[in-house]
Write an enzyme that holds these catalytic residues in place. Structure first.
Site, mmCIF file in Angstrom:
data_model
loop_
_atom_site.group_PDB
_atom_site.id
_atom_site.type_symbol
_atom_site.label_atom_id
_atom_site.label_comp_id
_atom_site.label_asym_id
_atom_site.label_seq_id
_atom_site.Cartn_x
_atom_site.Cartn_y
_atom_site.Cartn_z
ATOM 1 N N GLN A 102 0.856 -1.190 0.000
ATOM 2 C CA GLN A 102 0.000 0.000 0.000
ATOM 3 C C GLN A 102 0.891 1.238 0.000
ATOM 4 O O GLN A 102 1.703 1.423 0.903
ATOM 5 C CB GLN A 102 -0.897 -0.002 1.229
ATOM 6 C CG GLN A 102 -1.905 1.140 1.249
ATOM 7 C CD GLN A 102 -2.706 1.159 2.546
ATOM 8 O OE1 GLN A 102 -2.167 1.481 3.601
ATOM 9 N NE2 GLN A 102 -3.988 0.833 2.466
ATOM 10 N N TYR A 172 -6.045 11.184 3.321
ATOM 11 C CA TYR A 172 -4.630 11.409 3.107
ATOM 12 C C TYR A 172 -4.498 12.323 1.885
ATOM 13 O O TYR A 172 -5.496 12.712 1.286
ATOM 14 C CB TYR A 172 -3.898 10.085 2.916
ATOM 15 C CG TYR A 172 -3.924 9.202 4.147
ATOM 16 C CD1 TYR A 172 -3.458 9.666 5.368
ATOM 17 C CD2 TYR A 172 -4.431 7.902 4.102
ATOM 18 C CE1 TYR A 172 -3.492 8.874 6.499
ATOM 19 C CE2 TYR A 172 -4.472 7.097 5.228
ATOM 20 C CZ TYR A 172 -3.999 7.583 6.424
ATOM 21 O OH TYR A 172 -4.037 6.801 7.537
ATOM 22 N N ARG A 349 -10.150 -6.972 10.316
ATOM 23 C CA ARG A 349 -10.193 -7.402 11.712
ATOM 24 C C ARG A 349 -10.447 -8.888 11.886
ATOM 25 O O ARG A 349 -9.889 -9.524 12.782
ATOM 26 C CB ARG A 349 -11.264 -6.593 12.460
ATOM 27 C CG ARG A 349 -10.869 -5.175 12.775
ATOM 28 C CD ARG A 349 -12.060 -4.347 13.227
ATOM 29 N NE ARG A 349 -13.009 -4.116 12.141
ATOM 30 C CZ ARG A 349 -14.114 -3.389 12.259
ATOM 31 N NH1 ARG A 349 -14.417 -2.839 13.426
ATOM 32 N NH2 ARG A 349 -14.914 -3.200 11.231
#
Length: 411
Positions: A102, A172, A349
């Site tokens: 990433q 971002y 998760r």
């Protein structure tokens, strides 16, 4: 796009890359590279998902430059990182999975205390969480950022990655250009959504030019960020349509939320205020205890919670596959994603709780994840990301990081 519902556990092509199935381990902040370099701990972390059956695992938030870091200990994609990155990709490949890097530039989330420079944004901006001032990025600096994404992608190729994931989400730097709340520019990078989409399109073009057909190119992009007056589905649909028409990406992973304000819009479920209070400096603890839930936001967890928004994007795709994220914890969820028109699903998760969950789903279609969405894993990123319900990880040897970074599990 596929005319029939695909088997999620059969081999599949992602651009030029062959994966053993359609399950991707989503990028989750790791806390396992305290010096900004690959460690044995980081390798073991990603190898566990590969051994557990995922088609591809994603190394979270690799910075395209030191000034683009959002937290201590993040890997900068430069030539000095190559030996460690090659060890990492070799280890994952030996376990049968693909691996993606990433790539990101933090922009408004980059703390000056860490980077040594004032954070940049499309326009002057004050981060509502840190109250840090962000200056407007200059035109020549925009060109530099585009170059940096290209250079980082070349490092990924040289290191043996199968894909790069361009982080166009969570406000971002590239994502903040998409936000009318943050982007108030009057040049060709500001104004209507076509102009505000210019930067992400130029980054995608540069990265594709650099990597060619050697690796896959994915983008992670916000459908909406939960901030009033910021990114919402109507304009996100236009951005995705433009990227799809450019045909520079192999897939887009649809996400929600931001790292600027109310991060629970991304995660949903329990708000770990008590745990965050404990890791804050003593002077900040009373404020976090009182205001933490309001600042972080509170949103109930639901299975497949991003699907209602994400299904809006399926009909417009012509050249690019879609990846479904959010509340995917069992085989029924995976197959629902396939039936809805998504080519891949990404899990965070649930795999942090059980790295071998994919193999379990293949063996037993009725298996259910043990993740209960308590979200206490969000706080472990300040030392070493793990599921607090896993005894082996909970009491294992920690690799401390110098200071708290951004509270994120899914990057």
């Amino acid at each position: 796009m596929a005319d029939v519902t695909p088997d999620p556990f059969a081999p599949v092509q992602l651009g030029p890359v062959r994966l053993r199935n359609r399950i991707i381990k989503a990028a989750t902040s790791e806390g396992r590279s305290p010096d900004g370099r690959v460690t044995d701990d980081l390798i073991a972390f990603h190898r566990s998902f590969a051994e557990g059956g995922v088609g591809m695992t994603t190394v979270a938030y690799c910075c395209v430059s030191p000034q683009g870091a959002s937290a201590p200990g993040q890997i900068v994609m430069d030539t000095e990182a190559l030996p460690g990155l090659r060890r990492l990709t070799d280890a994952v490949h030996s376990a049968g999975a693909g691996i993606s890097a990433q790539l990101g530039h933090a922009g408004v989330v980059a703390p000056k205390k860490l980077t040594g420079v004032t954070a940049v944004a499309p326009s002057r901006f004050v981060n509502p969480t840190s109250f840090a001032y962000c200056r407007e990025i200059r035109r020549d600096e925009i060109a530099t950022v585009i170059d940096q994404f290209g250079q980082a992608a070349q490092v990924a190729v040289d290191a043996g990655f199968d894909a790069v994931e361009l982080h166009f989400g969570h406000l971002y730097l590239p994502s903040s250009f998409l936000s009318p709340l943050i982007n108030r520019r009057r040049d060709e990078y500001g104004g209507d959504i076509d102009n505000r989409s210019r930067l992400v399109r130029e980054i995608a073009h540069r990265v594709r030019d650099v990597v060619g057909d050697r690796i896959a190119v994915i983008a992670k992009l916000d459908m909406d960020d939960g901030l009033p007056g910021s990114i919402w589905i109507d304009e996100a649909l236009r951005t995705v349509a433009l990227l799809d028409a450019d045909a520079t990406l192999d897939a887009i992973e649809l996400t929600q939320g931001s790292s600027v304000y109310r991060p629970m819009y991304l995660f949903r479920g329990d708000v770990p205020v008590r745990e965050f209070t404990k890791v804050m400096p003593p002077l900040l603890r009373p404020g976090v205890r009182i205001l933490g839930k309001g600042v972080m936001g509170s949103y109930p967890y639901e299975d497949l919670y991003m699907l209602p928004a994400a299904r809006q994007f399926v009909p417009i795709m012509r050249n690019t596959e879609l990846i479904l994220l959010g509340g995917i914890t069992n085989r029924d969820h995976v197959e629902t994603g396939m039936r809805e028109g998504f080519a891949f699903v990404a899990m965070g998760r649930a795999l942090l709780r059980e790295p071998d969950l994919v193999d379990k789903m293949i063996a037993d279609g009725g298996v259910r994840s043990r993740c209960n969405h308590n979200n206490k894993c969000m706080v472990t990123v300040f030392a070493r990301t793990h599921c607090v319900l896993d005894p082996d990880q909970r009491y294992g040897a920690a690799v401390p990081i110098a200071e708290p970074g951004r509270p994120a599990v899914s990057s």
